[in-house]
Design a protein around this motif. Structure first.
Motif: not given
Length: 368
Positions: A100-101, A182-183, A185-186, A189, A104
């Motif tokens: 997770v970047t 976005e967070y 979805e990460e 995963r 993000v």
């Protein structure tokens, strides 16, 4: 000024059907109006206060395990064994190299800060409805007389997308929805990979735990902890264990506030920049027949600055049974009964946070 959060959804909206929480004053507004004020309803009984005598003095061997997600995802056996140890002995661990970047993570924190920077009247537009726990307010408030947490929050269902109720999402903040999606979805995963590894450790195929969830759900609790002039008298979040299967916490990198119950005392979870804290929930405890146990944890406050955190919870479908799986009863007697997840959530949300007390409802020989 009336600080209670009492607006919210329409009567036609039936909500989640999990339970409800009574409206209470906004702690953020209490502090804004008088930074030294600590109302009586937030002051804990002496035995419940975060005093020095309750803390555990850790040594070099008593650090919460750190799991390298990249090694875990590559099937490294040593890392899988570390995960097994972490789930059995601690119930908590931190994961690094999760993919997770930083952007993000930063955007998620910024979105939460932006929401709590809104005027009270704007936040109240997204307040919890009478029959729901989604929205802005506080959770597990079931009595007008119970002690309250030094925390405001907004609770959202974030996965699957069709379960989102956007009336609780602040539409005036342009970047909020994008950052949360976005967070989310990460974390989805990462959670599927971690669950896959736990599934293998439980003697099942890698995707079996995911299948057990039915339609896997995800919720987020976004917390705002104002500074407190007397942090020795209050708690940001009372001791509890999480009701879902696994949870992820995005901490403030600069403030240590999360604590876990370890050897009957409280051990701080020191933030690792850009790491995610992961903990076993009550559902995994039941599915694993008590081999992996959820752990009591809480949050404290501080005098210097406000703090935010984001708890993300992986949940099974409401109708899923959360009793032990066959592979965990081969050489271990059944210790937990079969119960629908919805029944457990309703039971727990009808009571105050009370450490691990709620999990007795899951065990054989126990009744509500």
């Amino acid at each position: 000024m009336d600080l209670k959060v009492e607006e919210g959804g329409t009567g036609a909206d039936k909500g989640l059907g999990w339970g409800k929480s009574l409206p209470v004053p906004s702690v953020q507004e209490i502090v804004r109006n008088d930074s030294e004020c600590v109302p009586e309803r937030y002051i804990l009984d002496y035995e419940d206060r975060p005093i020095d005598s309750t803390f555990y003095a850790p040594n070099v061997f008593d650090e919460i395990p750190i799991i390298d997600y990249s090694l875990l995802a590559n099937g490294e056996e040593d890392e899988l064994n570390k995960l097994d140890f972490a789930c059995k002995e601690w119930g908590f661990f931190q994961i690094i190299n999760h993919g997770v970047t930083v952007e993000v993570l930063h955007n998620m924190k910024t979105a939460v800060e932006a929401f709590f920077d809104l005027p009270l009247e704007e936040k109240k537009k997204h307040a919890m409805a009478e029959n729901d726990i989604q929205g802005y307010g506080q959770a597990y408030v079931v009595s007008e007389h119970q002690k309250l947490n030094w925390c405001d929050l907004i609770f959202l269902i974030t996965q699957p997308p069709e379960c989102r109720n956007f009336k609780y999402w602040p539409s005036t903040l342009q970047s909020f929805k994008e950052a949360v999606e976005e967070y989310s979805e990460e974390i989805q995963r990462v959670s599927e990979e971690v669950l896959g590894c736990i599934s293998l450790l439980m003697g099942m195929d890698k995707h079996d735990l995911k299948k057990l969830h039915g339609v896997m759900k995800q919720s987020m609790r976004m917390n705002y902890y104002p500074r407190c002039s007397r942090p020795d008298l209050v708690l940001g979040v009372s001791p509890h264990s999480d009701k879902g299967s696994i949870s992820f916490v995005l901490q403030d990198d600069e403030i240590t506030a999360l604590q876990i119950k370890y050897k009957e005392r409280w051990l701080p979870v020191k933030p690792i920049p850009n790491a995610l804290v992961v903990n076993v929930g009550d559902v995994i405890e039941a599915w694993s027949n008590g081999v992996y146990k959820s752990i009591e944890h809480r949050a404290v406050t501080n005098t210097k600055k406000a703090r935010i955190s984001v708890g993300t919870f992986v949940l099974p479908n409401e109708q899923v049974l959360i009793g032990p799986v066959e592979s965990m009863m081969i050489d271990r007697p059944r210790l937990y009964r079969d119960i629908k997840f919805l029944d457990y959530v309703r039971y727990s949300l009808n009571k105050e946070m009370d450490g691990k007390a709620h999990t007795h409802f899951l065990k054989l020989g126990k009744e509500s």
